[in-house]
Design a protein around this motif. Structure first.
Motif, PDB file in Angstrom:
ATOM      1  N   GLY A 110       0.584  -1.320   0.118  1.00 43.55           N
ATOM      2  CA  GLY A 110      -0.143   0.110   0.107  1.00 43.55           C
ATOM      3  C   GLY A 110       0.972   1.201   0.028  1.00 43.55           C
ATOM      4  N   THR A 111       1.922   1.138   0.439  1.00 45.37           N
ATOM      5  CA  THR A 111       3.073   2.319   0.628  1.00 45.37           C
ATOM      6  C   THR A 111       3.872   2.636  -0.476  1.00 45.37           C
ATOM      7  OG1 THR A 111       4.424   1.501   2.073  1.00 45.37           O
ATOM      8  CG2 THR A 111       2.670   2.414   3.101  1.00 45.37           C
ATOM      9  N   ILE A 112       4.320   1.612  -1.090  1.00 45.51           N
ATOM     10  CA  ILE A 112       5.361   1.558  -2.212  1.00 45.51           C
ATOM     11  C   ILE A 112       4.860   0.953  -3.433  1.00 45.51           C
ATOM     12  CG2 ILE A 112       7.608   0.794  -2.884  1.00 45.51           C
ATOM     13  CD1 ILE A 112       8.377   0.812   0.321  1.00 45.51           C
ATOM     14  N   ILE A 113       4.386  -0.023  -3.556  1.00 45.36           N
ATOM     15  CA  ILE A 113       4.281  -0.845  -4.727  1.00 45.36           C
ATOM     16  C   ILE A 113       2.885  -0.263  -5.510  1.00 45.36           C
ATOM     17  CG2 ILE A 113       3.404  -2.957  -5.736  1.00 45.36           C
ATOM     18  CD1 ILE A 113       5.077  -4.444  -3.634  1.00 45.36           C
ATOM     19  N   VAL A 114       1.878   0.035  -4.944  1.00 45.45           N
ATOM     20  CA  VAL A 114       0.720   0.539  -5.458  1.00 45.45           C
ATOM     21  C   VAL A 114       0.988   2.095  -5.741  1.00 45.45           C
ATOM     22  CG1 VAL A 114      -1.875   1.193  -5.173  1.00 45.45           C
ATOM     23  CG2 VAL A 114      -1.042  -1.071  -4.191  1.00 45.45           C
ATOM     24  N   PRO A 115       1.465   3.049  -5.061  1.00 48.03           N
ATOM     25  CA  PRO A 115       1.801   4.328  -5.540  1.00 48.03           C
ATOM     26  C   PRO A 115       2.821   4.403  -6.623  1.00 48.03           C
ATOM     27  CG  PRO A 115       1.694   4.190  -3.083  1.00 48.03           C
ATOM     28  CD  PRO A 115       1.567   2.698  -3.658  1.00 48.03           C
ATOM     29  N   GLY A 116       3.763   3.450  -6.349  1.00 42.97           N
ATOM     30  CA  GLY A 116       4.717   3.319  -7.472  1.00 42.97           C
ATOM     31  C   GLY A 116       4.512   3.162  -8.694  1.00 42.97           C
ATOM     32  N   GLY A 121       3.500   5.095 -13.689  1.00 43.98           N
ATOM     33  CA  GLY A 121       2.509   5.014 -14.997  1.00 43.98           C
ATOM     34  C   GLY A 121       2.237   6.353 -15.609  1.00 43.98           C
ATOM     35  N   LEU A 122       2.039   7.377 -14.624  1.00 38.90           N
ATOM     36  CA  LEU A 122       1.650   8.602 -15.059  1.00 38.90           C
ATOM     37  C   LEU A 122       2.956   9.350 -15.901  1.00 38.90           C
ATOM     38  CD1 LEU A 122      -0.741  10.855 -15.009  1.00 38.90           C
ATOM     39  CD2 LEU A 122       0.268  11.458 -12.634  1.00 38.90           C
ATOM     40  N   LEU A 123       4.280   9.105 -15.088  1.00 38.85           N
ATOM     41  CA  LEU A 123       5.322   9.914 -15.758  1.00 38.85           C
ATOM     42  C   LEU A 123       5.749   8.966 -17.104  1.00 38.85           C
ATOM     43  CD1 LEU A 123       7.585   9.919 -12.228  1.00 38.85           C
ATOM     44  CD2 LEU A 123       6.543  11.955 -13.652  1.00 38.85           C
ATOM     45  N   LEU A 124       5.369   7.674 -17.184  1.00 36.55           N
ATOM     46  CA  LEU A 124       5.908   7.147 -18.345  1.00 36.55           C
ATOM     47  C   LEU A 124       4.622   7.302 -19.479  1.00 36.55           C
ATOM     48  CD1 LEU A 124       7.552   3.748 -16.764  1.00 36.55           C
ATOM     49  CD2 LEU A 124       8.653   5.823 -17.780  1.00 36.55           C
ATOM     50  N   ALA A 125       3.646   7.659 -19.034  1.00 37.64           N
ATOM     51  CA  ALA A 125       2.314   7.735 -20.296  1.00 37.64           C
ATOM     52  C   ALA A 125       2.982   8.332 -21.504  1.00 37.64           C
ATOM     53  CB  ALA A 125       1.287   8.432 -19.570  1.00 37.64           C
ATOM     54  N   PRO A 126       3.478   9.537 -21.497  1.00 43.52           N
ATOM     55  CA  PRO A 126       3.910  10.297 -22.733  1.00 43.52           C
ATOM     56  C   PRO A 126       4.651   9.355 -23.561  1.00 43.52           C
ATOM     57  CG  PRO A 126       4.076  11.644 -21.090  1.00 43.52           C
ATOM     58  CD  PRO A 126       4.066  10.410 -20.211  1.00 43.52           C
ATOM     59  N   SER A 144      -9.652   4.607 -21.010  1.00 46.41           N
ATOM     60  CA  SER A 144     -10.019   3.605 -19.949  1.00 46.41           C
ATOM     61  C   SER A 144      -9.086   3.673 -18.547  1.00 46.41           C
ATOM     62  CB  SER A 144     -10.318   2.227 -20.615  1.00 46.41           C
ATOM     63  OG  SER A 144     -11.000   2.330 -21.599  1.00 46.41           O
ATOM     64  N   LEU A 145      -7.887   3.786 -19.027  1.00 43.75           N
ATOM     65  CA  LEU A 145      -7.218   3.693 -17.694  1.00 43.75           C
ATOM     66  C   LEU A 145      -7.323   5.056 -16.864  1.00 43.75           C
ATOM     67  CD1 LEU A 145      -3.812   2.264 -19.115  1.00 43.75           C
ATOM     68  CD2 LEU A 145      -5.345   1.243 -17.164  1.00 43.75           C
ATOM     69  N   MET A 146      -7.356   6.190 -17.731  1.00 43.46           N
ATOM     70  CA  MET A 146      -7.637   7.574 -17.087  1.00 43.46           C
ATOM     71  C   MET A 146      -8.771   7.480 -16.441  1.00 43.46           C
ATOM     72  SD  MET A 146      -8.304  11.079 -18.784  1.00 43.46           S
ATOM     73  CE  MET A 146      -9.882  10.681 -19.006  1.00 43.46           C
ATOM     74  N   LEU A 147     -10.128   6.936 -16.983  1.00 37.06           N
ATOM     75  CA  LEU A 147     -11.306   7.100 -16.226  1.00 37.06           C
ATOM     76  C   LEU A 147     -11.334   6.351 -15.132  1.00 37.06           C
ATOM     77  CD1 LEU A 147     -13.647   7.188 -19.461  1.00 37.06           C
ATOM     78  CD2 LEU A 147     -13.118   8.926 -18.007  1.00 37.06           C
ATOM     79  N   VAL A 148     -10.828   5.142 -15.286  1.00 34.90           N
ATOM     80  CA  VAL A 148     -10.849   4.057 -13.953  1.00 34.90           C
ATOM     81  C   VAL A 148     -10.001   4.690 -12.853  1.00 34.90           C
ATOM     82  CG1 VAL A 148     -10.067   1.850 -13.180  1.00 34.90           C
ATOM     83  CG2 VAL A 148     -11.218   2.172 -15.254  1.00 34.90           C
TER      84      VAL A 148
END
Length: 292
Positions: A110-116, A121-126, A144-148
């Motif tokens: 909950g503190t490292i894996i999920v936030p990581g 993913g947000l940083l690598l999206a472009p 779909s990923l954005m809406l979820v």
């Protein structure tokens, strides 16, 4: 000013440097073949965006200066009657850490894996989504990923705040920043400087019928180990004034079924040597503990 080698060329002297000035100027680039583009990004488009951003920045600065921050009282490590809460933009993470599969032995998840994964993913999206299509309905995976993600963050944030407000109501607590704001308003109306360096002292609530049979049963009950002999609570909620929140039936229900983080205490009290009549008397005595 002097003429150069060609008759239509001039040399302009600026200090010690020589800058050639030509009459020929290139035509502006034609953007008609680039859908969605009508001007150069630098500096034309960027300058307009910057000007709009400055207007919004000035507006935010005006709001910040006109409305003081809702500061509360200084941190008090001895105050147990408080529910810690993060800033609103971290409420979704705060709620996520309350679930069993992201806390306790799974706290790393909950503190490292999920936030990581989320922020990575947000940083690598472009770099992962390199398609030229701009319309969201033509980009089903990214949309779909954005809406979820947006739905999940919204749900966790709203659920966390709703649980917080219900806990405040259940425990009869008022957040420190609201108390401090009320102190500021009262000081302004009275024409004095507000003093929020420490919390205002509250009048001590006396124990009702301290020598009665109910008080003697309380000294034998399991309640004593957590709520203290003087009902002040210590690290747990105080029982002074508990009668203002619950009647006898409500207290009996808490003893038998538990509430919040406190488990049922009926069986433990029976094992302690109390009878049903003793527990009934104890609940009746606690219901009399009122602040007014």
């Amino acid at each position: 000013m002097a003429h150069g080698p060609k008759s239509n060329e001039k040399i302009i002297y600026v200090g010690d440097s020589r800058i050639r000035k030509k009459e020929f100027r290139p035509d502006p680039q034609d953007y008609t073949s680039y859908p969605g583009k009508s001007e150069a990004f630098i500096p034309n488009f960027l300058l307009k965006e910057w000007m709009v951003a400055v207007v919004f920045l000035v507006g935010i600065l005006v709001l910040v200066m006109s409305e003081p921050a809702p500061l509360g009282y200084p941190a008090d490590p001895t105050n147990t009657a408080i529910i810690p809460m993060p800033d609103w933009y971290f409420l979704f993470m705060y709620q996520l850490l309350k679930y069993p599969y992201t806390s306790d032995q799974y706290v790393v998840l909950g503190t490292i894996i999920v936030p990581g994964i989320m922020f990575g993913g947000l940083l690598l999206a472009p770099f992962l989504d390199t398609g030229k299509e701009r319309r969201f309905y033509r980009r089903p995976i990214a949309s779909s990923l954005m809406l979820v993600s947006l739905a999940a963050v919204t749900y966790l944030t709203v659920f966390s705040w709703d649980h917080y407000t219900k806990e405040l109501e259940r425990q009869g607590l008022v957040p420190d920043h609201i108390k401090a704001e009320e102190e500021r308003k009262a000081a302004k109306e009275e024409g004095r400087e507000p003093d929020i360096r420490k919390k205002p002292e509250t009048a001590a609530v006396p124990i009702v019928e301290p020598d009665s049979e109910g008080a003697q049963i309380y000294a034998k009950a399991t309640c004593l180990s957590c709520h203290q002999a003087d009902l002040s609570g210590g690290a747990m909620p105080a029982l002074l004034g508990i009668g203002d929140k619950y009647d006898k039936a409500g207290i009996l229900d808490i003893i038998k079924n538990g509430k919040g983080g406190m488990g049922a205490q009926y069986d433990a009290n029976i094992a302690q040597g109390l009878t049903d009549a003793d527990i009934d008397t104890l609940a009746d005595w606690l219901a009399k503990q009122k602040a007014q």
